[in-house]
Design a protein around this motif. Structure first.
Motif, PDB file in Angstrom:
ATOM      1  N   LEU A  25      -4.863  12.191   1.917  1.00 47.90           N
ATOM      2  CA  LEU A  25      -3.436  12.014   1.614  1.00 47.90           C
ATOM      3  C   LEU A  25      -2.864  13.326   1.060  1.00 47.90           C
ATOM      4  CD1 LEU A  25      -1.081  10.021   1.520  1.00 47.90           C
ATOM      5  CD2 LEU A  25      -1.870   9.271  -0.731  1.00 47.90           C
ATOM      6  N   ALA A  28      -2.496  15.599   3.916  1.00 44.25           N
ATOM      7  CA  ALA A  28      -1.339  15.195   4.739  1.00 44.25           C
ATOM      8  C   ALA A  28      -0.062  15.739   4.116  1.00 44.25           C
ATOM      9  CB  ALA A  28      -1.267  13.671   4.831  1.00 44.25           C
ATOM     10  N   TYR A  44      -2.680  11.534   7.562  1.00 43.41           N
ATOM     11  CA  TYR A  44      -2.193  10.234   7.058  1.00 43.41           C
ATOM     12  C   TYR A  44      -3.034   9.101   7.652  1.00 43.41           C
ATOM     13  CZ  TYR A  44       2.115  11.926   4.791  1.00 43.41           C
ATOM     14  OH  TYR A  44       3.008  12.543   3.948  1.00 43.41           O
TER      15      TYR A  44
END
Ligand code: FEO
Length: 169
Positions: A25, A28, A44
Protein backbone atom coordinates in the motif's frame (compact mmCIF):
# COMPACT_ATOMS: atom_id res chain seq x y z
CA UNK A 1 -6.94 -28.72 18.33
CA UNK A 2 -4.18 -26.86 16.54
CA UNK A 3 -0.66 -27.76 17.64
CA UNK A 4 0.74 -24.88 19.76
CA UNK A 5 4.03 -24.57 17.85
CA UNK A 6 2.18 -24.53 14.53
CA UNK A 7 -0.28 -21.95 15.90
CA UNK A 8 2.61 -19.72 17.00
CA UNK A 9 4.18 -19.86 13.54
CA UNK A 10 0.83 -19.11 11.85
CA UNK A 11 0.27 -16.11 14.13
CA UNK A 12 3.71 -14.80 13.16
CA UNK A 13 2.75 -15.28 9.51
CA UNK A 14 -0.47 -13.27 10.03
CA UNK A 15 1.73 -10.34 11.06
CA UNK A 16 4.02 -10.82 8.04
CA UNK A 17 1.09 -10.89 5.60
CA UNK A 18 -0.39 -7.80 7.29
CA UNK A 19 2.94 -6.02 6.95
CA UNK A 20 3.15 -7.11 3.29
CA UNK A 21 -0.26 -5.56 2.66
CA UNK A 22 0.84 -2.26 4.22
CA UNK A 23 4.21 -2.35 2.46
CA UNK A 24 2.53 -2.66 -0.96
CA UNK A 25 0.00 0.00 0.00
CA UNK A 26 2.91 2.35 0.82
CA UNK A 27 4.50 1.45 -2.52
CA UNK A 28 1.18 2.07 -4.31
CA UNK A 29 0.94 5.49 -2.72
CA UNK A 30 4.56 6.37 -3.67
CA UNK A 31 3.96 5.21 -7.25
CA UNK A 32 0.67 7.07 -7.58
CA UNK A 33 2.13 10.31 -6.24
CA UNK A 34 4.97 9.95 -8.77
CA UNK A 35 2.55 9.61 -11.69
CA UNK A 36 3.14 5.88 -12.20
CA UNK A 37 -0.46 4.77 -12.59
CA UNK A 38 0.22 1.24 -13.84
CA UNK A 39 2.67 0.42 -11.06
CA UNK A 40 0.35 1.98 -8.47
CA UNK A 41 -2.47 -0.20 -9.77
CA UNK A 42 -0.28 -3.31 -9.52
CA UNK A 43 0.71 -2.41 -5.94
CA UNK A 44 -2.88 -1.67 -4.83
CA UNK A 45 -4.00 -5.06 -6.15
CA UNK A 46 -1.01 -6.73 -4.51
CA UNK A 47 -1.85 -5.05 -1.21
CA UNK A 48 -5.42 -6.42 -1.43
CA UNK A 49 -4.07 -9.91 -2.15
CA UNK A 50 -1.84 -9.80 0.90
CA UNK A 51 -4.83 -8.89 3.04
CA UNK A 52 -6.68 -11.95 1.71
CA UNK A 53 -3.62 -14.08 2.60
CA UNK A 54 -3.70 -12.66 6.12
CA UNK A 55 -7.45 -13.34 6.47
CA UNK A 56 -7.04 -16.89 5.18
CA UNK A 57 -4.64 -17.64 8.03
CA UNK A 58 -6.75 -15.82 10.66
CA UNK A 59 -9.78 -17.92 9.70
CA UNK A 60 -7.83 -21.17 9.56
CA UNK A 61 -6.32 -20.69 13.03
CA UNK A 62 -9.75 -19.90 14.52
CA UNK A 63 -11.51 -22.76 12.71
CA UNK A 64 -8.95 -25.23 14.04
CA UNK A 65 -9.61 -24.25 17.65
CA UNK A 66 -6.79 -21.74 18.06
CA UNK A 67 -6.99 -17.97 18.42
CA UNK A 68 -5.56 -15.70 15.76
CA UNK A 69 -3.84 -12.73 17.39
CA UNK A 70 -3.55 -9.46 15.45
CA UNK A 71 -0.43 -7.58 16.39
CA UNK A 72 0.87 -4.05 15.71
CA UNK A 73 2.73 -3.63 12.44
CA UNK A 74 6.01 -1.86 11.73
CA UNK A 75 5.75 1.29 9.64
CA UNK A 76 6.54 0.63 5.97
CA UNK A 77 9.05 2.84 4.11
CA UNK A 78 7.76 6.14 2.67
CA UNK A 79 10.26 6.80 -0.12
CA UNK A 80 11.99 4.69 -2.74
CA UNK A 81 15.00 5.78 -4.75
CA UNK A 82 13.78 4.40 -8.09
CA UNK A 83 11.31 2.01 -9.70
CA UNK A 84 14.11 -0.57 -9.89
CA UNK A 85 14.79 -0.20 -6.16
CA UNK A 86 11.05 -0.52 -5.54
CA UNK A 87 10.73 -3.87 -7.33
CA UNK A 88 14.02 -5.17 -5.95
CA UNK A 89 12.55 -4.60 -2.51
CA UNK A 90 9.33 -6.43 -3.49
CA UNK A 91 11.39 -9.38 -4.75
CA UNK A 92 13.52 -9.49 -1.62
CA UNK A 93 10.39 -9.29 0.54
CA UNK A 94 8.64 -12.12 -1.34
CA UNK A 95 11.72 -14.32 -0.98
CA UNK A 96 11.61 -13.69 2.76
CA UNK A 97 7.90 -14.64 2.76
CA UNK A 98 8.60 -17.84 0.80
CA UNK A 99 11.30 -18.80 3.31
CA UNK A 100 8.87 -18.08 6.13
CA UNK A 101 6.17 -20.32 4.57
CA UNK A 102 8.74 -23.09 4.09
CA UNK A 103 9.68 -22.73 7.73
CA UNK A 104 6.04 -23.33 8.76
CA UNK A 105 5.91 -26.37 6.45
CA UNK A 106 8.96 -27.67 8.29
CA UNK A 107 7.37 -27.16 11.73
CA UNK A 108 4.18 -28.93 10.53
CA UNK A 109 6.23 -31.97 9.52
CA UNK A 110 8.15 -32.00 12.80
CA UNK A 111 4.89 -31.76 14.76
CA UNK A 112 3.16 -34.27 12.45
CA UNK A 113 0.41 -31.74 11.69
CA UNK A 114 -0.40 -33.11 8.25
CA UNK A 115 -3.69 -31.20 8.00
CA UNK A 116 -1.98 -27.81 8.22
CA UNK A 117 0.82 -29.13 6.04
CA UNK A 118 -1.68 -29.94 3.30
CA UNK A 119 -3.55 -26.63 3.75
CA UNK A 120 -0.27 -24.72 3.42
CA UNK A 121 0.39 -26.04 -0.08
CA UNK A 122 -1.82 -23.25 -1.45
CA UNK A 123 0.64 -20.73 0.01
CA UNK A 124 3.64 -22.65 -1.33
CA UNK A 125 2.19 -22.44 -4.85
CA UNK A 126 1.14 -18.81 -4.43
CA UNK A 127 4.73 -17.90 -3.53
CA UNK A 128 6.01 -19.52 -6.74
CA UNK A 129 3.60 -17.33 -8.73
CA UNK A 130 4.39 -14.16 -6.78
CA UNK A 131 8.14 -14.53 -7.16
CA UNK A 132 7.74 -15.28 -10.89
CA UNK A 133 5.61 -12.21 -11.57
CA UNK A 134 8.04 -9.87 -9.76
CA UNK A 135 10.99 -11.51 -11.47
CA UNK A 136 9.33 -10.86 -14.87
CA UNK A 137 9.03 -7.16 -14.00
CA UNK A 138 12.68 -7.03 -12.88
CA UNK A 139 13.69 -8.57 -16.23
CA UNK A 140 11.84 -5.79 -18.04
CA UNK A 141 13.57 -3.22 -15.84
CA UNK A 142 16.95 -4.74 -16.71
CA UNK A 143 16.15 -4.23 -20.39
CA UNK A 144 15.50 -0.56 -19.66
CA UNK A 145 18.99 -0.20 -18.18
CA UNK A 146 19.78 3.04 -16.42
CA UNK A 147 17.69 5.20 -18.70
CA UNK A 148 14.33 6.11 -17.34
CA UNK A 149 12.87 7.54 -20.56
CA UNK A 150 11.00 4.32 -21.23
CA UNK A 151 9.45 4.31 -17.78
CA UNK A 152 6.13 5.49 -19.19
CA UNK A 153 5.98 2.43 -21.48
CA UNK A 154 6.98 0.11 -18.66
CA UNK A 155 4.24 1.59 -16.51
CA UNK A 156 1.67 0.86 -19.28
CA UNK A 157 3.10 -2.63 -19.61
CA UNK A 158 2.70 -3.39 -15.92
CA UNK A 159 -0.87 -2.15 -16.04
CA UNK A 160 -1.53 -4.56 -18.92
CA UNK A 161 0.17 -7.44 -17.07
CA UNK A 162 -2.03 -6.95 -14.04
CA UNK A 163 -5.22 -6.72 -16.12
CA UNK A 164 -4.26 -9.86 -17.99
CA UNK A 165 -3.56 -11.60 -14.67
CA UNK A 166 -6.97 -10.76 -13.27
CA UNK A 167 -8.69 -12.00 -16.46
CA UNK A 168 -6.98 -15.38 -15.98
CA UNK A 169 -8.10 -15.76 -12.37
FE1 FEO B 1 1.33 -13.21 0.92
FE2 FEO B 1 3.20 -12.01 -1.18
O1 FEO B 1 2.95 -13.22 0.16
Amino acid sequence: MLNKNVEKKLIEQIEKEGYSSNLYLAMASWSESNGLEGIANWMYAQSDEERTHMLKIVKYVNERGGQAIISALDEPPVDFSSVKALFEKVYEHEQMISASINDIVDVCLKEKDFTTHSWLQWFVNEQIEEEASVSAILDKLKLLGDQNNNLYLLDRDILAMRNQGSENQ
